[in-house]
Every structure is written in C-alpha cells, then in structure tokens.
Design an enzyme around this catalytic site. Structure first.
Site, short mmCIF file in Angstrom:
data_model
loop_
_atom_site.label_atom_id
_atom_site.label_comp_id
_atom_site.label_asym_id
_atom_site.label_seq_id
_atom_site.Cartn_x
_atom_site.Cartn_y
_atom_site.Cartn_z
N GLU A 274 101.20 -1.32 27.66
CA GLU A 274 99.94 -2.06 27.68
C GLU A 274 98.89 -1.42 26.77
O GLU A 274 97.82 -1.01 27.22
CB GLU A 274 99.38 -2.09 29.12
CG GLU A 274 100.30 -2.71 30.15
CD GLU A 274 99.79 -2.53 31.58
OE1 GLU A 274 98.78 -1.81 31.78
OE2 GLU A 274 100.40 -3.09 32.50
N PRO A 275 99.18 -1.30 25.47
CA PRO A 275 98.19 -0.65 24.60
C PRO A 275 96.98 -1.55 24.36
O PRO A 275 97.13 -2.77 24.23
CB PRO A 275 98.96 -0.46 23.29
CG PRO A 275 99.93 -1.60 23.27
CD PRO A 275 100.32 -1.82 24.72
N GLY A 276 95.81 -0.98 24.33
CA GLY A 276 94.60 -1.74 24.05
C GLY A 276 93.86 -1.09 22.87
O GLY A 276 93.89 -1.57 21.74
N ARG A 277 93.28 0.06 23.15
CA ARG A 277 92.47 0.77 22.16
C ARG A 277 93.23 1.01 20.86
O ARG A 277 92.69 0.84 19.75
CB ARG A 277 92.05 2.11 22.77
CG ARG A 277 91.04 2.88 21.94
CD ARG A 277 90.83 4.28 22.50
NE ARG A 277 90.60 4.35 23.90
CZ ARG A 277 89.39 4.37 24.49
NH1 ARG A 277 88.30 4.33 23.77
NH2 ARG A 277 89.29 4.45 25.80
N TYR A 317 79.76 7.09 27.97
CA TYR A 317 80.78 8.17 28.00
C TYR A 317 80.45 9.31 27.04
O TYR A 317 81.35 10.11 26.74
CB TYR A 317 82.15 7.63 27.57
CG TYR A 317 82.56 6.30 28.14
CD1 TYR A 317 82.84 6.16 29.51
CD2 TYR A 317 82.72 5.20 27.32
CE1 TYR A 317 83.25 4.93 30.01
CE2 TYR A 317 83.13 3.98 27.84
CZ TYR A 317 83.39 3.85 29.18
OH TYR A 317 83.79 2.65 29.68
N CYS A 345 64.89 -0.13 25.36
CA CYS A 345 63.94 0.79 25.99
C CYS A 345 64.63 1.69 27.00
O CYS A 345 64.42 1.54 28.22
CB CYS A 345 62.79 0.01 26.59
SG CYS A 345 61.85 -0.76 25.28
N GLU A 346 65.47 2.56 26.52
CA GLU A 346 66.20 3.54 27.33
C GLU A 346 66.42 4.77 26.45
O GLU A 346 66.84 4.62 25.29
CB GLU A 346 67.60 3.02 27.71
CG GLU A 346 67.62 1.81 28.58
CD GLU A 346 67.77 2.12 30.06
OE1 GLU A 346 67.91 3.32 30.43
OE2 GLU A 346 67.73 1.16 30.83
N1 LLP Z 1 96.42 -0.93 31.31
C1 LLP Z 1 95.56 -0.73 32.31
C2 LLP Z 1 95.99 -0.99 33.69
C3 LLP Z 1 94.25 -0.27 32.05
O1 LLP Z 1 93.41 -0.08 33.05
C4 LLP Z 1 93.87 -0.04 30.70
C5 LLP Z 1 92.52 0.42 30.37
C6 LLP Z 1 94.81 -0.28 29.68
C7 LLP Z 1 96.08 -0.71 30.02
C8 LLP Z 1 94.50 -0.09 28.24
O2 LLP Z 1 94.21 1.24 27.94
P1 LLP Z 1 94.02 1.70 26.41
O3 LLP Z 1 95.36 1.58 25.73
O4 LLP Z 1 93.02 0.81 25.79
O5 LLP Z 1 93.55 3.09 26.52
N2 LLP Z 1 85.82 1.33 28.40
C9 LLP Z 1 86.52 2.59 28.21
C10 LLP Z 1 88.00 2.45 28.39
C11 LLP Z 1 88.42 1.84 29.73
C12 LLP Z 1 89.90 1.67 29.86
C13 LLP Z 1 90.23 0.90 31.07
N3 LLP Z 1 91.62 0.63 31.25
C14 LLP Z 1 86.14 3.14 26.85
O6 LLP Z 1 85.35 2.53 26.15
O7 LLP Z 1 86.58 4.23 26.48
#
Ligand code: LLP
Length: 421
Positions: A274-277, A317, A345-346
C-alpha cells in the site's frame, strides 16, 4: 528521481515553465508530474513478483487525475473512507483491486465496499468484525477480510506517523491476533483471506519492516495451524522518501522487495503493498509567490502566499521541505537567512526556519518541494483561504485538475439559519 528541473534559468515541471504556469493559474498552486508518478509506480511495481497487488494509498494524494494516471498503469487502491472508495472507483480502479483500511469504518461505508465487491476489508478491531459480519449478512454476502495486526514494532519515524506500537489505536494487538481470527472464523458473514500490517509512514530503515514482517510470517504459520486459509498478506505502505538534500536515502524499492521476498517466499501467499508517499511525494511541488520580505527584530521573514492551510506538514510534524527559487540563481548570488512563513495568523504557519536561500523579494516565485503526498489532501480553508488549486502536467501539456474556489464559492458553503434572518 523527479521531473522538476531548471531549463533556460527557470524551474520546469516536465516541459512546462512554472513562471508561465504561475501567470496562467495564479499562486499558490500544486503541480504534479505525470512522468514522475508513472516512474515511481513502475519502479515499485516492477520490484515485486507478478500477481502482487500494488494498492496505491489514496490518502497520500487522492486527486482523480492522479488516481486515473495510476489506474491506467494497473494500480489498485488502499482506501480509508467511503469517499476514497468512490474516488478510486470513479478513477477506474477495479473494485477487485481495492482494499479498505481504517479503524472507524461505519456500517454505511462497509455496505459501499460490499456492494462494490472490493478485494478485502482490513479489519482493525473485534467490534468491527461483528459490525462487518452484520453488514455482510444483511446484504446476503460474505466479506473477504484480513485482520490488521499491531506487531508492536517501533518504525523509528516521527511519533505522529507511527502506527505499529501498542500505544496506537491501529490494528488488533499481536497478543490477541489468534483469538480474533478464531472469532472471525466463526462469523458466517466473514471470509478470512489473509493478514495485514502497517507500521507507520516515512520509514527510512529496513529493520522495522523486517521485524514486523517476520512476525506476520510467524502468524501466518500459526493461523494455518489453527485451520485458517491464509492466501494473502498485506504489508501496508510506509517506505520513506528523501525530503532533504544530503539526507541518507531510504532503501530502494528493489532492496525492500528482496527483503520481503526473503521473509515471505516459503509462505505461498500473494502480496499486497500500500505505498502512498513513495509514489506521490516527489511528483509534486507547491508553487508560491513572495508577498513581502520583512525585517523583524530578530529575524528576516519571507512571507509567501501559501500558508499552513495549503501545506500543513511543517506545522504538524516539523517536517522539512526543500524550498527553491523558481528562477535559477547563480551559485555565487547573494544569499539570506529567512524564516519562510505564510499569511495565516498562527506562529506555526512556518515552512522553514533560518533557511538560507537566494535573496528574494516581493513577486519572486518559490517552489516547496516534495509536496505531492499529504499536501493538497490535508489542506483546509482556515482563515477563509481557498486551498491552492492542483495542476497536472504531462510533457508540455497541463491541466487544472482541481480549480481554486473563489472567495464567494467558499463563503457560499455557509448557511444562515432562518431564525437569524
Ligand atoms: N496503509 C495504511 C493503512 C496507512 O495508514 C498509510 C498511511 C499508508 C498505507 C500509506 O503510507 P505511506 O506509504 O504513504 O507512508 N500525513 C502524514 C502521513 C500519514 C500516513 C498515514 N497512513 C505525513 O504527512 O507525513
């Protein structure tokens, strides 16, 4: 690697000049590169055996155009709400490539997933097992499930994005996993298909993953011993990206994939990631214009027209994002130390503190880098500021994939009740 580079003295997104784009769409705006999204998806997907489901984590960047770009490459989707589920389907991700994660799925969201026929639900608690069972029985179907286990492994990332330790709300504790599976096995509306884990985000070392995946492999063996059919393991997302020039690079997808192969090859399971970032972060930048260059008592401030409502990561963060001048500057050009701040304004509306940048003045453009993931998706309208629009570039073409709301659009969302006249 990304497709943002200087050409003829100006930063480009692929073949699109960001100075001209800023004139056309106004600032601030997000801009994404199709080529970078595609490259990141392919490099990641190709590191794994065929049959692996790469379920892109929609929360990182859920713009329909981004989802469609990835869906056309064969990506699945990891969703955490009914809204994300609908977006993934609308972008053309087949239901059988969608996994539904999240600690607080409601009955309505469960029914949406069941009616669509998604690949699996990653269940995060015992009460959720019961609720999903009821939802499935009411629709006369069975819900394919994994249980997300909390392996109590420290991902060694920022505390606010750690999810796999026993203090966090995520998953079912490692120690109760077999009991939870035994419970699931007895519920007629559920069909156990696998095991799920996700330990955090922006993880830059291999060891925490390896520790968690070793636990998952052990659990798969025990569960099979208990009589469950475990055909899949979902290993979540979390592999980090380099945010800061000079930082040690996180492991390459190929290294990560070969560690996973070592840990799972004798299990005879299909894999889900489940890659996102990793897919989206370096595929986007936030372009903003300097409003004022202001000398304070102790510091010099560069006040830009993007704010923490557009990109909240530094405020939330203490995240580091590189900031560059859109007009290329000579190596020996004068430099100044700035606090780069927004108009909100923070005090925490601060993108960078004491950052040495080329000397800039009112009207100059900057790009905040590595903003394609957890950028626009986390934006808000705080201070009645319409969030930055989003633009997708492909070669020399570009398209506004989410327009900027006008002040009136935004204000028009509020309603004055009749009793106020
Ligand atoms: N799968 C699950 C169940 C998750 O909770 C997440 C991210 C991912 C996959 C994807 O993770 P990644 O590959 O993107 O690291 N807003 C924060 C990051 C929150 C991540 C939440 N869960 C930031 O800006 O660093």
């Amino acid at each position: 690697m990304n497709h943002f580079s200087y050409r003829a003295g100006r930063l480009h997104a692929e073949d699109v000049d960001l100075v001209r784009l800023a004139d056309d769409v106004g600032t601030p705006f997000y801009v994404y590169s199709t080529a970078t999204l595609q490259r990141h998806y392919r490099v990641f997907a190709e590191a794994f055996p065929t049959g692996t489901l790469i379920a892109y984590s929609v929360k990182a960047n859920g713009n329909l155009a981004v989802l469609r770009t990835l869906a056309l490459l064969g990506a699945g989707a990891d969703v955490v709400s009914g809204g994300e589920l609908k977006k993934a389907l609308k972008a053309g991700v087949p239901a059988e490539r969608i996994v539904f994660s999240g600690v607080g799925k409601t009955g309505r969201e469960m029914r949406l997933g069941l009616e669509a026929g998604i690949h699996q639900f990653n269940v995060e608690s015992e009460p959720e097992l019961e609720a999903l069972n009821e939802a499935a029985l009411s629709l006369k179907t069975r819900a394919p499930i994994t249980i997300r286990i909390n392996p109590n492994v420290d991902a060694r990332t920022h505390a606010k994005i750690t999810t796999g330790t026993s203090e966090t709300k995520f998953g079912i504790p490692w120690s109760r996993a077999r009991a939870a599976y035994a419970k699931a096995g007895k519920l007629a509306g559920l069909k156990v298909v696998g095991v799920d884990v996700h330990i955090g985000s922006q993880i830059t070392a291999l060891e925490p993953f390896e520790e968690a995946f070793t636990r998952v492999a052990d659990l798969v063996r025990s569960l099979r011993g208990d009589g469950h059919e475990i055909a899949r393991v979902d290993l979540g997302g979390g592999l980090g990206v380099p945010y800061r020039a000079g930082d040690e690079a996180p492991p390459e997808p190929a290294i990560y994939a070969s560690m996973i192969a070592r840990r799972t090859q004798d299990l005879d399971v299909s894999l889900i990631l489940e890659p996102g970032r990793l897919i989206a972060a370096n595929a986007g930048v936030l372009v903003s214009r300097v409003i004022y260059n202001k000398q304070g008592e102790a510091k010099r401030f560069l006040i830009i027209d993007a704010g923490m409502n557009d990109l909240i990561r530094p405020a939330l963060y203490d995240a580091h994002h590189e900031i560059v001048s859109v007009k290329e500057t000579a190596a020996d050009a004068p430099r100044t130390r700035y606090d780069v701040v927004g108009p909100v304004c923070e005090t925490t509306d601060l993108f960078a503190s004491d950052r040495e940048l080329p000397s800039l003045s009112s009207g100059d453009l900057v790009a905040i880098m590595t903003a394609g993931a957890y950028g626009a998706v986390m934006s808000s309208a705080y201070n009645a500021r319409p969030p930055a629009p989003e633009v997708l570039v492909k070669g020399a073409e570009w398209s506004v994939v989410r327009p900027r709301l006008s002040d009136d659009d935004l204000i028009g969302l509020d309603r004055i009740p009749a009793w106020l006249g």
